[in-house]
Design an enzyme around this catalytic site. Structure first.
Site, short mmCIF file in Angstrom:
data_model
loop_
_atom_site.label_atom_id
_atom_site.label_comp_id
_atom_site.label_asym_id
_atom_site.label_seq_id
_atom_site.Cartn_x
_atom_site.Cartn_y
_atom_site.Cartn_z
N PRO A 19 0.85 -1.19 0.00
CG PRO A 19 0.13 -0.96 2.20
CD PRO A 19 0.87 -1.89 1.29
CG MET A 20 3.62 2.49 -1.46
SD MET A 20 4.98 2.46 -2.64
CE MET A 20 4.31 1.38 -3.89
CD GLN A 71 -2.55 -0.08 5.31
OE1 GLN A 71 -2.35 1.08 4.96
NE2 GLN A 71 -1.58 -0.94 5.53
CB CYS A 100 1.19 5.08 8.90
SG CYS A 100 1.45 6.71 8.16
CE LYS A 139 3.07 -2.52 4.48
NZ LYS A 139 3.50 -1.18 4.87
CG ASN A 198 7.28 -4.06 2.92
OD1 ASN A 198 7.06 -3.14 3.71
ND2 ASN A 198 7.48 -3.85 1.65
N GLY A 199 10.43 -4.73 2.57
CA GLY A 199 11.49 -3.77 2.82
C GLY A 199 12.65 -3.93 1.88
N GLY A 221 7.25 -2.27 -2.53
CA GLY A 221 6.71 -0.91 -2.45
C GLY A 221 7.37 0.02 -3.45
NE ARG A 222 11.15 2.50 -0.20
CZ ARG A 222 12.24 2.43 0.54
NH1 ARG A 222 12.97 3.51 0.72
NH2 ARG A 222 12.63 1.29 1.09
#
Ligand SMILES: Cc1cc2nc3c(=O)[nH]c(=O)nc-3n(C[C@H](O)[C@H](O)[C@H](O)COP(=O)(O)O)c2cc1C
Length: 317
Positions: A19-20, A71, A100, A139, A198-199, A221-222
């Site tokens: 999610p972004m 989310q 977040c 998350k 994740n990461g 993600g990114r």
């Protein structure tokens, strides 16, 4: 209770889209799923805004997605419960944001601020598990400023969540340093529900590094921003025993990105967004990042808010 098994789903395809906020709108998520994302998660959505009817349905709609994970973030158990009836028809999974780091979220004791209070995390998860028919996931980051991941993960599991996603950093770290995949592995060893790691996952060859965590899935993600093709790349690398990669020259890349962007634009048609033209301009810059002539494209795009004109500019690019 649903029959959906995330474990089985991730076995077929472990790569999902993170999610972004302001990035993973419904159009982008549909595109990523078509290109091989196992599933994707909506941008974080406030339960308080939802129950006050201040959220456009576009933000959590299922659209053409096979799997829609919606989310939510908030701090009050009752508000989470009240928001279920609004999102449940659209959602295949309801995910709770405990990661977040943004001050606008943590100042209300939401998002990563809750990592300081594992029992409260458990209460929120339990309330959703008990009041929703859908699978519930959470998350998390590794902690707020100090590590609390083992306590938090255990609470999440004990409260009945179906699975957990872990970004291997604390909230204080924001995006600094490297994601700690040893911690992700440690959580996986201590809990029995499926875990998505994740990461910093950026390119297919790197995946061998993360397989050692024994995570059931991998969330990107990114590196997926402006790059829906990343899921095709990861899947073909993962499935191809010879681990060959498509050679991508600049012309091929430009053509591929133009095609993706046109498909993305089509997906936005007839959908409600706040400030659609700004969204399109921003996405265009991400889709064409690094491609020759992109600064000229930016200048042209900034001069217009007309979608048809934007399409023409991109066509001529
Ligand atoms: C622009 C941006 C917006 C984000 N918005 C959210 C969000 O709405 N909900 C969430 O759980 N994480 C959000 N994240 C965190 C990502 O989902 C992910 O955990 C993080 O970027 C680490 O993964 P990566 O290294 O693959 O980027 C956001 C990250 C970025 C860069």
């Amino acid at each position: 209770m649903s029959n959906f098994s995330i474990k089985k789903h991730l076995k077929k395809n472990p790569f999902c889209l993170a999610p972004m906020d302001d990035v993973t709108d419904i159009g982008f998520r549909e595109l990523c799923e078509e290109e091989g994302a196992s599933f994707s998660v909506t941008e974080l959505t406030s339960v308080e805004a939802l129950i006050r009817n201040k959220v456009l349905k576009t933000r959590y709609e299922k659209g053409k997605l096979k799997i829609n994970s919606v989310q939510l973030f908030g701090s009050k158990v009752q508000s989470f419960i009240d928001s279920i009836s609004i999102v449940e028809k659209e959602a295949d999974i309801i995910d709770i944001n405990f990661g977040c780091p943004s001050a606008s979220v943590t100042s209300n004791m939401s998002g990563s601020a809750l990592l300081k209070d594992p029992k409260n995390v458990g209460k929120i998860v339990y309330s959703l598990v008990n009041n929703s028919q859908k699978p519930i996931s959470a998350k998390i980051r590794l902690g707020y400023d100090k590590f609390s991941y083992l306590d938090v993960a255990k609470e999440i599991e004990d409260s009945g969540a179906d699975f957990i996603t872990v970004h291997g950093r604390t909230a204080k770290q924001k995006y600094s340093g490297r994601a700690n995949w040893d911690a992700i592995k440690e959580i996986k060893e201590k809990i029995n529900i499926p875990l998505i790691g994740n990461g910093d996952i950026s390119y297919p060859k790197q995946i061998d590094l993360y397989l050692g965590s024994h995570a059931d899935g991998f969330m990107i993600g990114r590196s997926a921003i402006g790059n829906p093709g990343i899921f095709k790349d990861f899947n073909s690398y993962y499935k191809n025993a010879e681990k060959k990669n498509e050679i991508m020259d600049t012309n091929f890349l430009k053509k591929r990105q133009k095609e993706y962007f046109k498909r993305y634009l089509l997906k936005l048609e007839n959908r409600d967004f706040y400030n659609l033209s700004l969204k399109i301009q921003r996405q265009a810059m991400w889709f064409f990042k690094g491609i020759e002539g992109v600064s000229k494209l930016r200048t042209q795009l900034c001069k217009t808010k007309d979608i048809e004109e934007i399409k023409r500019i991109v066509d001529d690019f």
